[in-house]
Design a protein around this motif. Structure first.
Motif, mmCIF file in Angstrom:
data_model
loop_
_atom_site.group_PDB
_atom_site.id
_atom_site.type_symbol
_atom_site.label_atom_id
_atom_site.label_comp_id
_atom_site.label_asym_id
_atom_site.label_seq_id
_atom_site.Cartn_x
_atom_site.Cartn_y
_atom_site.Cartn_z
ATOM 1 N N VAL A 311 53.275 24.683 -14.063
ATOM 2 C CA VAL A 311 54.009 23.426 -13.929
ATOM 3 C C VAL A 311 53.186 22.272 -14.483
ATOM 4 O O VAL A 311 51.973 22.396 -14.645
ATOM 5 C CB VAL A 311 54.353 23.142 -12.447
ATOM 6 N N ALA A 443 55.751 24.844 -18.677
ATOM 7 C CA ALA A 443 56.208 25.091 -17.316
ATOM 8 C C ALA A 443 57.462 25.961 -17.352
ATOM 9 O O ALA A 443 57.765 26.675 -16.402
ATOM 10 C CB ALA A 443 56.514 23.773 -16.624
ATOM 11 N N ARG A 501 50.107 22.702 -8.706
ATOM 12 C CA ARG A 501 49.605 21.433 -9.204
ATOM 13 C C ARG A 501 48.198 21.195 -8.657
ATOM 14 O O ARG A 501 47.882 21.598 -7.553
ATOM 15 C CB ARG A 501 50.520 20.292 -8.739
ATOM 16 N N LEU A 507 55.745 20.168 -5.740
ATOM 17 C CA LEU A 507 56.745 19.568 -6.606
ATOM 18 C C LEU A 507 57.700 18.739 -5.751
ATOM 19 O O LEU A 507 57.901 19.025 -4.572
ATOM 20 C CB LEU A 507 57.483 20.671 -7.355
ATOM 21 N N THR A 704 64.427 21.047 -15.109
ATOM 22 C CA THR A 704 63.142 21.314 -14.481
ATOM 23 C C THR A 704 62.082 20.319 -14.950
ATOM 24 O O THR A 704 61.309 19.794 -14.162
ATOM 25 C CB THR A 704 62.694 22.752 -14.795
ATOM 26 N N GLY A 708 60.341 17.279 -12.691
ATOM 27 C CA GLY A 708 58.886 17.218 -12.561
ATOM 28 C C GLY A 708 58.299 15.839 -12.824
ATOM 29 O O GLY A 708 57.114 15.611 -12.612
ATOM 30 N N HIS A 737 63.025 24.503 -8.381
ATOM 31 C CA HIS A 737 61.926 24.652 -9.349
ATOM 32 C C HIS A 737 61.626 26.136 -9.533
ATOM 33 O O HIS A 737 60.468 26.538 -9.685
ATOM 34 C CB HIS A 737 60.644 23.950 -8.874
#
Ligand code: ADP
Ligand code: ZN
Length: 851
Positions: A311, A443, A501, A507, A704, A708, A737
């Protein structure tokens, strides 16, 4: 005995490669990759030597006239890539070669004149005498240098005469890149003070040079850090040439700042939170990924490309940076492809900061001259990293160690005009040919990319609904075909995952709003109650919001506003699209099925059958109506046609001179805007119902990526996703996600319908200003192909169409298309007569969209 070469002439319309003889005088000069001048028909043209051959195919071949430059313009690996691309993209070799040569190269060519015999006694004109005197004093000079001594005088004729008399020698060359004085900003010591000290006594031939350079070095030892070159000049009396000499010797480094306007430059520390910060310790996931990559860099045995799936914010760029460090350490270079430089300033800035003075940028705002300079510097090996959009792949770096394609799912990597090619596939091929390591990062990798990064490369069950025997034949045929075999070898990848992340806890949550309920509750506007509420509180906190609208496919599909039912084709389940050209009709772009617009919904009987259409102007107007004080900014096709407008809009928004940014596709790219805490997806369904097997994938990627964008700082954030079809798989996966879940379902779907990666497609498109002529030609070709494909040999290739393209008219031309589908449909085109049938058609292998 003479030698023979094969040359690709630099005329994109000409396909193929031609044989020439190398005359005695050029023996040893006309090597592989050299730019040469050759006779071609009645003209003289430029060409590139591709290889030596023993025997020409014709008894009489023409001779190479001249070699333009002593250094090749294409490397061996580039030549191999060009040949591979021409084959896999069904393009002419010449059109592919033109991708590798900087535009306007023919205008760059210059001639060097040199005195051959000392001044002869014969009669000379004044111009001749002046010219000879000049060359005697100055040594060999290029035409453009001589020009400055002969303002408005045609000295070239005299020079030509002197060359014929044997007094002068002339040779075509590519001039060196201009010294980019205006970009060089700072200088810094590159070695330890001891090493600098030891070098002090041997810095130049004359005493004054020695003194200047010595002072320079001592000054840089004293100040340690990088200082503006003008201080160095003032302090030591040196000049740029001295600095360059010291750099050449590895004693100092010169840093230049590129002509690259960074839209976020002045935004200050908040946006810049991490950019300059040294990352001390990789996360365990990053370490694992990097180790795999480094072991591939060090051992040529394991050279599968990597698919780095992670991601945004999971630390992919940090891995690219470290892999780049590693290849530079090994004396090699790296190419970093990004969707568009203007839209990925943060990535670019990090490379510029990590490798100062060693990065070349290739972007659309370079002039021809600047492009040439960058190409020259890449060829000379003085750039260690080239960053740019897809064309950067063709930079002539002499020893490539790494190719990265960041955001590898992005459609801008595909060149949708001839010669059609996909820069990501090309990167994979190139890396293998050059012995480099390839990393694709995203991602949301495409279904095809992801599929090739799974363990088993071949489908488990028959994709096309064939019986076992046929299936075996199909696979056999796949593997035997050189092209496909090649592709399989290249396409297999190794997947590396970065699922978390680095900084944020996770997310942002996505709230799905069912717009049918809004209608029932009497909310007729384009914003749901939840979105209005969230907008209000976001603006109240002085934060920013992004409203996203999918640009593609507005005003096109037909659905029931009561139940969300979308009208589809009874034959192929493709959503029908509305056409208003002559009469109102609904059309299937897959099979041609046609019907009128129904009065009521076939599913619920409701009478609110509508086409869906919505533009960003309308969204902006509704925001202003609901929040008169909010400052809005539109970022779409209309507002970005101007030069620099991306930067202007981004800067504006990043500086908080607007509260709400309303935008289309551009928003999905790699922005990191900390004040944005709300992302509203105005209608997620748009684009889902397009007659294209790749539509779901594109919408999923977009949703997506856009989702993000929210909550990239400590402030957190949320996403509101509005839809008429909340049960839809794409919407569901995007809301969670859930990249892997989407992949599973979509892959099943592709398998069921026999679309890539379970079959290959070739798209044939015909354009004509007359709609009838366009249709007739399309039907004629489809008929001929249909007949050809009934033969046993082509049993496994099917023809889809002809149908008008979804975007039925472009630039005044009507478009019709035919799709060939099968294990290796491109092989059909190698059949003798087919080539001739396709003379006026646009031929696209492995298209990324059928619209
Ligand atoms: P991506 O390319 O996947 O979006 P980045 O490489 O940009 O991710 O990483 C996100 C942020 O985290 C960047 O600011 C980067 O400098 C920082 N970062 C990356 N790896 C680490 C690490 N191991 N430790 C601390 N910070 C890191
Ligand atoms: Zn149909």
């Amino acid at each position: 005995m003479s030698t023979f070469v094969q040359i690709v002439v630099n005329i994109p319309a000409v396909s193929g490669i031609f044989d020439y003889a190398v005359p005695e005088s050029l023996a040893g000069k006309a090597g592989v990759g050299h730019l040469v001048i050759v006779p071609f028909g009645k003209q003289t043209v430029q060409g590139v030597v591709f290889r030596f051959i023993d025997q020409p195919s014709l008894p009489e071949v023409k001779e190479v006239i001249e070699v333009v430059d002593p250094v090749p313009v294409m490397t061996q690996a580039q030549i191999a890539l060009a040949e591979s691309l021409a084959e896999s993209t069904l393009s002419s070799l010449a059109s592919i070669v033109s991708l590798f040569l900087p535009a306007g190269l023919n205008q760059q060519v210059d001639t060097v004149y040199e005195l051959r015999i000392p001044d002869s006694a014969s009669q000379k004109s004044t111009i001749e005498s002046r010219l000879l005197k000049l060359l005697q004093e100055r040594g060999p000079l290029r035409g453009r240098q001589i020009d400055t001594h002969f303002r408005k005088v045609d000295w070239r004729k005299s020079a030509g005469y002197l060359v014929r008399r044997g007094v002068l020698a002339s040779q075509s060359v590519l001039p060196p890149a201009r010294v980019r004085t205006k970009y060089i900003k700072t200088a810094q010591l590159a070695v330890s003070p001891d090493v600098a000290e030891a070098a002090l006594n041997d810095l130049g031939k004359t005493e004054s040079t020695q003194t200047r350079r010595g002072k320079t070095l001592q000054f840089l030892v004293r100040v340690k850090e990088a200082v503006n070159v003008s201080w160095v000049y003032a302090e030591s009396g040196c000049n740029l040439a001295d600095l360059q000499e010291l750099e050449e010797r590895g004693l100092i480094r010169l840093f230049e700042s590129e002509i690259f306007r960074d839209p976020l430059e002045r935004v200050g520390r908040e946006v810049d939170r991490y950019t300059g910060k040294q990352v001390d310790q990789l996360t365990p996931e990053q370490s694992f990924a990097l180790e795999e990559i480094i072991s591939a860099i060090t051992s040529p045995a394991t050279r599968l490309p990597f698919l780095l799936q992670g991601v945004t914010g999971s630390g992919k760029t940090e891995i690219y940076l470290r892999a780049t460090e590693e290849v530079i350490r090994r004396g090699k270079q790296a190419i970093i492809l990004v969707p568009e430089i203007a839209l990925t300033p943060q990535t670019v800035r990090r490379f510029l900061a990590r490798f100062p003075g060693q990065v070349g940028l290739v972007h659309s705002k370079l002039s021809e001259g600047e492009r040439y300079d960058t190409w020259r510097r890449a060829r000379a090996g003085s750039l260690k990293v080239v960053i740019g959009a897809r064309s950067a792949l063709f930079s002539p770096l002499p020893n490539i160690g790494l190719i990265v394609a960041d955001e590898c799912h992005d459609s801008s990597f595909y060149q949708s005009e001839p010669p059609f090619y996909h820069a990501v596939t090309a990167s994979q091929i190139y890396a293998r040919l050059a012995g480099a390591v390839c990393i694709l990062g995203s991602a949301t990798p495409s279904i095809i990319q992801r599929y090739h990064a799974e363990r088993s490369p071949l489908p488990a069950s028959s994709p096309l609904g064939l019986d076992k025997a046929d299936e075996h034949r199909l696979l056999d045929q796949q593997l035997r075909s050189a092209r496909v075999g090649e592709e399989l070898g290249v396409r297999n990848m190794k997947r590396l995952d970065l699922p978390h992340r680095i900084f944020e806890s996770g997310l942002p949550p996505v709230h799905v709003v069912d717009m049918r309920d809004e209608l029932k509750a009497g909310q007729r506007g384009i914003f749901s109650r939840l979105l209005l509420h969230e907008l209000e509180s976001t603006l109240g906190r002085g934060e920013q919001a992004i409203l996203f609208l999918n640009r593609r496919g507005t005003a096109t599909y037909i659905f029931c506003r009561d139940c969300g039912h979308v009208l589809r084709c009874p034959n192929c389940d493709t959503p029908l699209t509305l056409h208003l050209e002559d009469k109102e009709r609904l059309l299937c772009h897959q099979c041609g099925y046609e019907r009128g617009k129904p009065k009521s919904c076939p599913a619920c009987g409701g009478r609110q059958i509508r086409e869906y259409g919505l533009g960003s102007e309308r969204v902006e107007a509704e925001v202003s109506a609901a929040f008169p004080k909010a400052r809005t900014l539109r970022w779409d096709w209309d507002t970005t046609r101007q030069k620099d407008s991306h930067e202007m809009i981004l800067t504006h928004f990043a500086n908080h001179r607007a509260d709400v940014l309303i935008g289309t596709q551009m928003l999905a790219k790699g922005l990191d805007l900390p004040l944005v805490t709300l992302v509203g997806i105005v209608l997620a369904d748009v684009g889902l119902y397009l007659p294209d097997p790749f539509a779901s994938e594109r919408v999923f990627q977009l949703l997506t990526q856009v989702a993000g964008r929210a909550g990239r700082s400590e402030r957190g954030g949320k996403v509101i996703l509005q839809t008429f079809d909340p049960a839809n798989q794409v919407i569901q996966s995007a809301a969670r996600h859930d990249v892997n879940g989407f992949y599973q379902v979509e892959l099943e779907q592709r398998k069921r319908l026999g679309y890539p990666p379970f079959a290959r497609l070739v798209r044939l498109e015909f354009r004509h200003q007359d709609p009838v002529a366009a249709e007739q030609e399309a039907r004629k070709l489809a008929g001929k192909l249909g007949e050809l494909l009934t033969t046993d040999r082509w049993k496994l290739v099917t023809v889809i169409g002809p149908v008008p393209c979804f975007f039925a008219k472009i630039a005044g031309l009507y478009r019709w298309q035919i799709i060939l589908r099968g294990a290796d449909p491109a092989a059909v085109l190698e059949d003798g007569p087919v080539q001739a049938w396709l003379k006026d058609w646009r031929v696209e292998a492995n298209p990324i969209s059928l619209l």
